[in-house]
Design an enzyme around this catalytic site. Structure first.
Site, PDB file in Angstrom:
ATOM      1  N   HIS A 195       3.923  -0.082  -7.503  1.00 56.36           N
ATOM      2  CA  HIS A 195       2.457   0.152  -7.327  1.00 56.36           C
ATOM      3  C   HIS A 195       2.297   1.795  -7.250  1.00 56.36           C
ATOM      4  CE1 HIS A 195       2.360  -4.007  -6.816  1.00 56.36           C
ATOM      5  NE2 HIS A 195       1.235  -4.351  -6.301  1.00 56.36           N
ATOM      6  N   GLU A 198      -2.635   3.561  -7.240  1.00 58.03           N
ATOM      7  CA  GLU A 198      -3.408   2.568  -6.881  1.00 58.03           C
ATOM      8  C   GLU A 198      -4.538   3.124  -6.113  1.00 58.03           C
ATOM      9  OE1 GLU A 198      -1.703  -0.463  -4.765  1.00 58.03           O
ATOM     10  OE2 GLU A 198      -3.655  -2.123  -4.817  1.00 58.03           O
TER      11      GLU A 198
HETATM   12  N1  ADE Z   1       0.088  -6.909  -2.024  1.00 59.82           N
HETATM   13  C1  ADE Z   1      -0.615  -7.791  -2.820  1.00 59.82           C
HETATM   14  N2  ADE Z   1      -1.385  -7.188  -3.684  1.00 59.82           N
HETATM   15  C2  ADE Z   1      -1.429  -5.833  -3.367  1.00 59.82           C
HETATM   16  C3  ADE Z   1      -1.878  -4.717  -4.116  1.00 59.82           C
HETATM   17  N3  ADE Z   1      -3.009  -5.088  -5.133  1.00 59.82           N
HETATM   18  N4  ADE Z   1      -1.553  -3.639  -3.575  1.00 59.82           N
HETATM   19  C4  ADE Z   1      -0.788  -3.342  -2.632  1.00 59.82           C
HETATM   20  N5  ADE Z   1       0.042  -4.530  -2.199  1.00 59.82           N
HETATM   21  C5  ADE Z   1      -0.459  -5.426  -2.542  1.00 59.82           C
HETATM   22 ZN    ZN Z   2      -0.281  -5.676  -6.455  1.00 62.72          ZN
END
Ligand code: ADE
Ligand code: ZN
Length: 344
Positions: A195, A198
């Site tokens: 990730h 984000e």
């Molecule tokens: N855990 C579950 N969904 C998530 C997300 N979108 N961002 C970070 N951690 C997560």
């Molecule tokens: Zn996620």
């Protein structure tokens, strides 16, 4: 057939769904009762899935994890989410799970992964859906814990576990913290994703690509704030696994029309569509496509491209990717022709 039917019927790949975030509210309540986990006050199980930001969301996510303890619990939650995915014509999913959260609560790694494996096998037998797993590093914890987690994965190999990811809250937890864990995973042939951007600047996308060696990027919404990096990602065909509903909810004031996803696609980034934590954000695989059509103006031809991007971004072998691209394109073209004919 209307647009909603079309969006349900197109074959799908998902590369960004979290197992613990996929537990139905009713299952959460049943498992919590079974294991004596105390829940916050609520009238209906669904009321438990309500949060104003990512931090509160993650608290509930951890509470769900706390309620999943024995092998059959893992089998059940895996089976249930894959059953639902198959109803939306998801044919292949690469799904995150968070090994450490369970291990810290005393659940052995083997118990969890073998239960997950049971669920994957049962769902494939019953619905034909295929699934592989990605072990997620909790980036809010110290780097040593991420490294330990990768060691555990390597010491307990399973065909179903093919890569590592990085999740939980990104602000103040940049990806470089985990370079050793990623290096170890790469040395042992695991696939890599994270990730990134984000909820943090574009720099994290660059770090994930160039320092950690990630093969794709989860979310990545802030990348468009850096013109040169955006151009580079478009030229290199970096796949971004986007999740409209969950992130509109916790980051963008629930304003889907203003979600950066629209601009990412306009700038030529290779996006594909996912539902992140489906019941926890009151969504499902088809609903993500529907909101992208309704709030972002994407067309059936755009969705055809996003599906094929999903095949490209997956960790399937190359012959399977080539074959699925050919077969699915043909199948989607047929559905598009039918949609056009029936729309008059
Ligand atoms: N855990 C579950 N969904 C998530 C997300 N979108 N961002 C970070 N951690 C997560
Ligand atoms: Zn996620």
């Amino acid at each position: 057939m209307d647009l909603h039917d079309f969006l349900r019927r197109i074959p799908k790949v998902e590369l960004h769904v979290h197992l613990e975030g996929s537990v139905k509210a009713s299952t959460f309540v049943e498992l919590a009762r079974k294991h004596g986990v105390k829940l916050p006050p609520h009238d209906k199980p669904e009321d438990l899935y309500d949060y104003p930001d990512i931090y509160r969301f993650l608290q509930i996510y951890d509470l769900v994890a706390r309620a999943v303890r024995d092998r059959d619990d893992f089998r059940r939650i895996t089976y249930e989410t894959l059953q639902e995915a198959a109803e939306h014509n998801v044919r292949y999913r690469e799904m995150f799970w968070s090994p450490k959260v369970h291990m810290d609560l005393g659940v052995p790694y083997d118990t969890a992964i073998d239960g997950i494996r049971d669920g994957i096998r049962d769902a494939e037998r019953d619905y034909g859906i295929r699934c592989k797993m990605i072990a997620g590093i909790n980036r809010m914890e110290p780097p040593e814990k991420g490294f330990e987690m990768v060691k555990t994965v390597i010491e307990n190999p399973r065909d179903e576990l093919i890569g590592i990811g990085m999740d939980y809250a990104e602000a103040d937890n940049p990806p470089e913290k985990f370079w050793k864990a990623y290096r170890l995973a790469a040395q042992h042939g695991l696939h890599l994703t994270a990730h990134a951007s984000e909820d943090a600047p574009p720099r994290n996308v660059e770090t994930c690509l160039d320092l950690l060696g990630c093969e794709r990027i989860d979310h990545g919404y802030h990348v468009i704030e850096d013109e040169a990096l955006t151009r580079r990602c478009a030229e290199e065909g970096v796949v971004f696994t986007v999740c409209p509903i969950s992130t509109a909810w916790v980051y963008f004031g629930n304003n889907l029309a203003n979600h950066p996803i629209k601009e990412m696609a306009r700038r030529g980034l290779k996006i594909m569509v996912n539902c992140d934590d489906p019941p926890m954000f009151k969504t499902n695989p088809t609903k993500e496509y529907i909101v992208m059509a309704e709030y972002m103006g994407f067309s059936p031809a755009d969705f055809r491209e996003f599906v094929l991007n999903g095949i490209d971004g997956s960790w399937l072998d190359d012959p399977t990717k080539r074959r699925w691209r050919r077969e699915w394109a043909w199948e989607i073209d047929k559905l598009m022709a039918q949609l056009e004919k029936e729309a008059g």
